[in-house]
Design a protein around this motif. Structure first.
Motif, short mmCIF file in Angstrom:
data_model
loop_
_atom_site.label_atom_id
_atom_site.label_comp_id
_atom_site.label_asym_id
_atom_site.label_seq_id
_atom_site.Cartn_x
_atom_site.Cartn_y
_atom_site.Cartn_z
N MET A 121 -15.54 3.74 4.85
CA MET A 121 -14.39 4.47 4.34
C MET A 121 -13.71 5.27 5.45
SD MET A 121 -14.09 4.16 0.91
CE MET A 121 -15.02 4.08 -0.61
N HIS A 174 0.81 -1.22 0.00
CA HIS A 174 0.00 0.00 0.00
C HIS A 174 0.83 1.26 0.00
CE1 HIS A 174 0.70 -0.83 4.25
NE2 HIS A 174 0.33 0.39 4.56
N MET A 195 -8.41 6.22 1.11
CA MET A 195 -7.34 5.62 1.89
C MET A 195 -6.15 6.57 2.04
SD MET A 195 -8.37 2.87 3.06
CE MET A 195 -10.15 2.88 2.93
N ARG A 196 -6.08 7.53 1.11
CA ARG A 196 -5.00 8.53 1.20
C ARG A 196 -5.48 9.77 1.93
NH1 ARG A 196 -4.11 5.30 -2.82
NH2 ARG A 196 -1.99 4.82 -3.45
N ARG A 197 -6.65 9.71 2.50
CA ARG A 197 -7.22 10.80 3.29
C ARG A 197 -7.28 12.12 2.52
NH1 ARG A 197 -7.94 9.00 8.25
NH2 ARG A 197 -8.23 10.98 9.28
N ASP A 227 -1.69 2.98 10.80
CA ASP A 227 -0.61 2.18 10.23
C ASP A 227 0.72 2.93 10.28
OD1 ASP A 227 0.26 -0.18 8.67
OD2 ASP A 227 0.66 1.36 7.16
N THR A 277 -12.41 -2.67 5.71
CA THR A 277 -13.31 -2.15 4.67
C THR A 277 -13.76 -3.22 3.70
OG1 THR A 277 -11.36 -1.52 3.41
CG2 THR A 277 -12.42 0.21 4.69
N ILE A 278 -13.00 -4.29 3.53
CA ILE A 278 -13.35 -5.30 2.53
C ILE A 278 -13.73 -6.63 3.18
CG2 ILE A 278 -12.60 -6.48 0.44
CD1 ILE A 278 -12.64 -3.43 0.19
N GLY A 320 -3.79 1.41 -1.75
CA GLY A 320 -3.24 2.23 -0.68
C GLY A 320 -3.76 1.92 0.71
N ALA A 321 -4.50 0.81 0.89
CA ALA A 321 -5.00 0.48 2.21
C ALA A 321 -3.99 -0.39 2.95
CB ALA A 321 -6.34 -0.27 2.10
N SER A 322 -3.75 -0.08 4.21
CA SER A 322 -2.90 -0.94 5.02
C SER A 322 -3.64 -2.24 5.25
CB SER A 322 -2.61 -0.28 6.36
OG SER A 322 -3.80 -0.19 7.11
N GLY A 336 -11.81 2.87 7.49
CA GLY A 336 -10.64 2.44 6.76
C GLY A 336 -9.55 3.48 6.75
N SER A 337 -9.92 4.73 6.46
CA SER A 337 -8.86 5.73 6.37
C SER A 337 -8.28 6.04 7.75
CB SER A 337 -9.37 7.00 5.68
OG SER A 337 -10.43 7.56 6.41
N ALA A 358 -7.34 -3.88 -2.60
CA ALA A 358 -7.40 -2.83 -1.59
C ALA A 358 -6.00 -2.37 -1.20
CB ALA A 358 -8.16 -3.34 -0.36
N ARG A 359 -5.09 -3.36 -1.01
CA ARG A 359 -3.72 -3.00 -0.66
C ARG A 359 -3.09 -2.16 -1.75
NH1 ARG A 359 -1.05 -5.89 3.04
NH2 ARG A 359 0.16 -3.99 3.17
N ALA A 391 -6.68 -1.70 7.35
CA ALA A 391 -7.74 -0.97 6.65
C ALA A 391 -8.41 -1.88 5.62
CB ALA A 391 -7.16 0.26 5.97
N ALA A 392 -7.62 -2.71 4.93
CA ALA A 392 -8.20 -3.62 3.93
C ALA A 392 -9.13 -4.61 4.62
CB ALA A 392 -7.09 -4.36 3.19
N PHE A 427 -14.74 -4.30 -5.67
CA PHE A 427 -15.35 -4.60 -4.37
C PHE A 427 -16.86 -4.76 -4.55
CE2 PHE A 427 -11.71 -1.66 -3.16
CZ PHE A 427 -10.82 -2.72 -3.06
N ASN A 479 -5.87 3.48 8.38
CA ASN A 479 -4.68 3.73 7.58
C ASN A 479 -3.71 4.68 8.27
OD1 ASN A 479 -4.07 2.39 5.31
ND2 ASN A 479 -4.63 4.02 3.90
N THR A 480 -4.24 5.68 8.97
CA THR A 480 -3.34 6.59 9.69
C THR A 480 -2.65 5.86 10.81
OG1 THR A 480 -5.47 7.52 10.22
CG2 THR A 480 -3.72 9.07 9.74
#
Lengths: 362, 589
Positions: free
Chosen positions: B317, A85, A114-116, B327, B210-211, B201-203, B320-321, B197-198, B206-207, A99, B324-325
């Motif tokens: 979302m 990622h 995911m990138r905020r 992470d 969210t999935i 950009g999802a850690s 998930g985000s 998902a990875r 997060a993946a 998805f 991600n932070t």
């Protein structure tokens, strides 16, 4: 056709380099020392039969597998151990991996969220990219409500929306029927022209690889056997595997003496000049390069034989001949006025141009 | 033992998207007749009888239901049942999810280990597993002994015959029922979605959030429903591990029917439980196809049948985000941690039965841990005791009768359901599967009333009839799963090559489905062999099977001979699993 605007802010990014990458699973070597330099903006196909290591190679570039040894560089930066990622690579998966529980718009928004990225910008970016792939009207649909072609466009939009310098494509056309494949092939090719991103395309379909790529890397048993332009791969195969895997080939065992090729019964065969030592080798001639003349129309030079089979394939006729020394050779003759269509049993003379016969030593 | 077959159906679920085989219509449908009549007489009619009885037949009245409503004692019983069921369901979900997750995503060795840890206890009789907890939790039990030796406590902790014991024991016993439906759904989740998902950009956290988690929800719903229903109707474990204040509705039903001969009131209580279960099933069926929950998927229902609702994607979302932070700050420990947790829980799942097996070889007449020495004394005691032996033979006779009936009728039903397209087919599917989803106590009570009337109560044949009703669904599920692989083109090919219908059956169908028949027959045998609830009603006082003898033994004195019997039961279950696996593998290669 796809229309995707691109930021030509920095055309120089997106170079990938593999340096001696090796990966084994248990006792089996999946990828055995692969090195390849891919320049920014290049379209490279990894072509090979199943089990040749092409998908493993792609997954290592993507970050889902870690090489045992070797390095992977993106624009000179070592990314070998970077988690997927953080790599900023766009991937289009086989069957697209959309998805199922999210709408088209949410699928495309996913990488940005995911990138905020701020909401307003997410929305404008998603709207723009969906407009570009002509799916603006379908933003609220779910993936299972869409056709295969539309799904591919969603997958492309999702992979491009965060503007990665490189796109990886893992047999995206694998599961589709022939007509749709040809159509989507054209779309991907047009997309490459549009956005100018580096593309690495994995396929087992030689026609796909030859038609789309700037360069084709033929893989076999975990190694790259030849990486050159499609034209080179086809007309100047570097080794026996490449010659037999890509296209049809007549392979004639020959003895090399003093730079000249001789058939097993001692006849001299036309071939490109051989500068190496005397050895046993194979001569590779494509069927469409084998000229066929009916015997008795003047004493033509070449191998004498008889027609044993003739198959009509639409635009051409594939004629199989057996020479007097027992070699089986295939000639492909276009069905044009003036070209001979000999019947089974008739005598014939086979020949080819010197430049169309390649000598392969392994 | 509801839903035992889910494990075997996991493989079949993957093929569920294949179109149903083309069928010749009517001929096969006749095969549905004998089994349907059998189930109507021995399952539907008893339940209707139960309803009539609860309404006071022949003097119609609602008094019995009003009495339940009036008396605070019964409100307490219902409250206790709900409390226990909710706690057990919640705990089983919390512990089961990580195991199911690693069971579907882990490496091959880890998966095999987890599968054994889930399936082996699952196939071991509930009685044997409950006995294991008595040995572990008692005042002089293994856990207290270890705690005392380590000096962690100065006096034995009371863990048995109270709420704690009931919840621990039930959670452990119920876990496979939670794990198997969840892992069935999880294994149908395309792993490429997580990679997508990875790559977006999802850690990994997060993946997952969210999935994977939202896509596994149908399995979670199925597991939670199945476990909750099973808990409501659970009898053996709460009866043996609970104290006086842990009276559940099933114990009350048993007391009213058997001890006080208060049939009308017992029937009314059964109706309350039955209506509760049906209501939950009805709610559940709106989220998840119930027949699939029991491993019965015949082609038309694939993963697409799972609900694809708007699951609040916006909210997902955000989660998930946010993950991600996280992470950026957390080192990537996620993957390893889950694997270690799941393995630890799996060991806990296996441990009780293994400890009983270990103690069964003890030379001491008491459950001392560790054992002072090894001996086969317990096994000798079992083999030389005429009571134990006659109980064993009674069990074998009953199980052979039940397995025989269930295999023949179940196989015919399976053929009829797979090949004969008739109207009202889904009603027959519901009829066939109902005996395992209805609380066993209710079915047993209802059958008891019927058999008493016809004079079969207290006979081995009567007991076998009850067991056959319970075993038929398992046979049908196994055989249907196998018939799906039996391509009708084989039969057409045989017919075109000159084989008549009989020769086709003998040379093509029989050899191809024989392994499934054998596995199904073993299964039917095991269901009957392990049962204690039916015996308590249908055989009480007259037929003593092996589990009945164990039940009495556990209630009177916890003799170590029982540990030998429990170990033998576990070994038998292991043999059945191995036979199933070997026959399944041979068929696939």
């Amino acid at each position: 056709m796809l229309k995707i605007a691109h930021n030509i802010t920095d055309v120089k990014t997106g170079g990938i380099a593999l340096r001696g990458v090796r990966k084994r699973y248990g006792g089996a070597v999946a990828v055995d020392g692969v090195s390849l330099d891919i320049s920014p903006g290049e379209f490279v196909s990894l072509l090979g039969p199943s089990g040749s290591g092409k998908t493993t190679t792609l997954m290592m570039i993507a970050g889902f597998e870690t090489p045992d040894t070797g390095q992977i560089l993106l624009d000179g930066k070592d990314i070998t151990r970077l988690p997927p990622h953080r790599r900023e690579l766009g991937i289009i998966f086989q069957n697209y991996a959309l998805f199922p529980h999210m709408t088209v718009a949410d699928n495309v928004a996913y990488p940005l969220r995911m990138r905020r990225m701020p909401k307003a910008e997410v929305k404008s970016r998603v709207d723009r990219v969906l407009e570009q792939v002509q799916l603006g009207a379908l933003a609220d649909r779910y993936p299972h409500q869409m056709s295969g072609g539309q799904q591919q466009r969603v997958a492309i939009a999702r992979a491009l929306v965060f503007d990665p310098p490189v796109l990886l494509l893992d047999e995206p056309l694998g599961a589709l029927d022939k007509k749709l494949r040809q159509h989507l092939r054209a779309e991907i090719k047009a997309l490459h022209k549009e956005v100018g991103k580096t593309m690495i395309y994995v396929t087992h379909d030689q026609e796909e690889a030859l038609a789309m790529s700037d360069r084709v890397a033929v893989m076999h048993e975990g190694r790259i056997r030849q990486a050159s332009s499609p034209r080179d791969i086809y007309s100047r195969p570097a080794e026996l595997f490449v010659a037999s895997f890509v296209g049809e080939a007549n392979l004639i065992p020959v003895k090399l003496k003093g730079g000249v090729a001789y058939s097993p019964d001692g006849a001299r065969l036309e071939a490109t000049q051989w500068d190496g030592d005397d050895a046993e080798a194979m001569l590779c001639v494509r069927p469409e390069h084998v000229r066929l003349k009916l015997a008795g129309v003047g004493a033509a030079p070449g191998l004498h034989g008889a027609v044993v089979d003739s198959t009509f394939v639409g635009d051409a006729t594939v004629i199989e001949c057996e020479t007097s020394s027992g070699l089986r050779l295939t000639s492909k003759v276009l069905n044009q006025p003036g070209n001979p269509v000999p019947s089974v049993g008739s005598s014939c003379v086979l020949s080819w141009a010197q430049t169309d016969a390649t000598i392969l030593t392994q | 033992m509801a839903g035992k077959m889910i494990s075997l159906a996991t493989n079949a679920a993957a093929e569920a998207s294949r179109p149903p085989p083309r069928v010749r219509p009517t001929g096969w449908a006749w095969l549905l007749l004998p089994g349907s009549i059998f189930l109507t007489v021995l399952f539907v009619m008893p339940l209707l009888g139960l309803l009539l009885l609860s309404l006071g037949m022949p003097d119609w009245t609602l008094a019995h239901f009003l009495r339940i409503g009036d008396s605070p004692a019964y409100a307490t019983v219902l409250g206790t049942t709900l409390e226990i069921s909710l706690s057990v369901t919640a705990l089983a979900f919390v512990f089961g999810y990580p195991i199911a997750y690693v069971l579907t995503t882990g490496g091959p060795t880890l998966r095999t280990f987890l599968l054994i840890a889930v399936v082996l206890p699952y196939f071991t009789s509930v009685l044997a597993r409950t006995f294991a907890w008595i040995v572990l939790l008692g005042r002089g039990g293994v856990i207290n002994e270890i705690l005392l030796q380590l000096g962690l406590v100065s006096q034995p902790v009371t863990m048995l015959y109270n709420r704690v014991g009931v919840i621990i024991g039930m959670t452990h016993i119920i876990m496979p029922l939670m794990i198997l439906p969840m892992s069935t759904v999880m294994s149908s989740i395309d792993q490429r979605l997580l990679r997508a998902a990875r790559a977006s950009g999802a850690s990994s956290l997060a993946a997952f959030l969210t999935i994977f988690l939202p896509l596994s929800l149908p399995g979670v719903i199925a597991g939670v429903l199945l476990v909750f229903i099973y808990c409501l109707g659970f009898y053996i474990t709460p009866a043996l591990l609970g104290g006086l204040s842990d009276l559940t509705i099933t114990m009350e039903i048993s007391a009213q029917v058997v001890d006080r001969l208060n049939w009308n009131f017992g029937a009314a209580l059964s109706m309350v439980l039955l209506v509760g279960v049906l209501a939950i099933l009805w709610i559940g069926s709106r989220f998840f196809p119930i027949e699939q929950l029991l491993g019965f998927s015949d082609g038309k229902s694939g993963s697409d049948a799972a609900p694809r609702r708007q699951l609040g994607t916006r909210w997902l979302m955000h989660v998930g985000s946010a993950a991600n932070t996280l992470d950026r700050w957390l080192p990537s420990m996620g993957g390893r941690g889950v694997v270690i947790l799941a393995s630890f829980l799996a060991v806990l799942l296996l441990l009780p039965v293994l400890i009983v097996a270990y103690l069964s070889f003890s030379s001491s007449p008491y459950f001392v841990f560790p054992v002072p020495g090894y001996s086969l004394g317990n096994y000798q005691a079992y083999l030389s005791d005429t009571l134990w032996m006659s109980a064993t033979f009674a069990s074998i006779r009953v199980a052979l009768m039940a397995a025989g009936m269930a295999t023949v009728l179940g196989a015919m039903l399976a053929f009829g359901l797979s090949r004969g397209r008739i109207r009202g087919r889904s009603a027959i599917v519901a009829l066939v599967l109902s005996p395992i989803i209805m609380p066993t106590v209710i079915v047993a009570v209802a059958t008891y009333f019927l058999l008493v009337r016809v004079g079969l109560q207290g006979t081995e044949f009567g007991l076998a009839l009850g067991h056959a009703v319970h075993a038929i669904p398992f046979v049908v599920v196994i055989v249907v799963a196998n018939l799906r692989d039996l391509n009708p083109a084989y039969e057409r090919a045989a017919r075109s090559l000159g084989a008549g219908p009989l020769a086709t059956f003998r040379t093509i169908i029989a050899p191809l489905v024989m392994p499934a028949f054998i596995v199904a027959a073993f299964f039917a045998f095991l269901t009957s062999f392990d049962d204690v609830v039916y015996v308590l009603f249908l055989g009480i006082g007259k037929v003593t099977t092996l589990p009945m003898r164990m039940w009495e033994g556990i209630k009177q004195d916890i003799s170590p001979t029982i540990s030998a019997v429990a170990t033998l039961q576990m070994a038998f279950a292991a043999i059945v699993i191995i036979i199933g696996a070997v026959l399944g593998r041979r068929r696939n290669t």
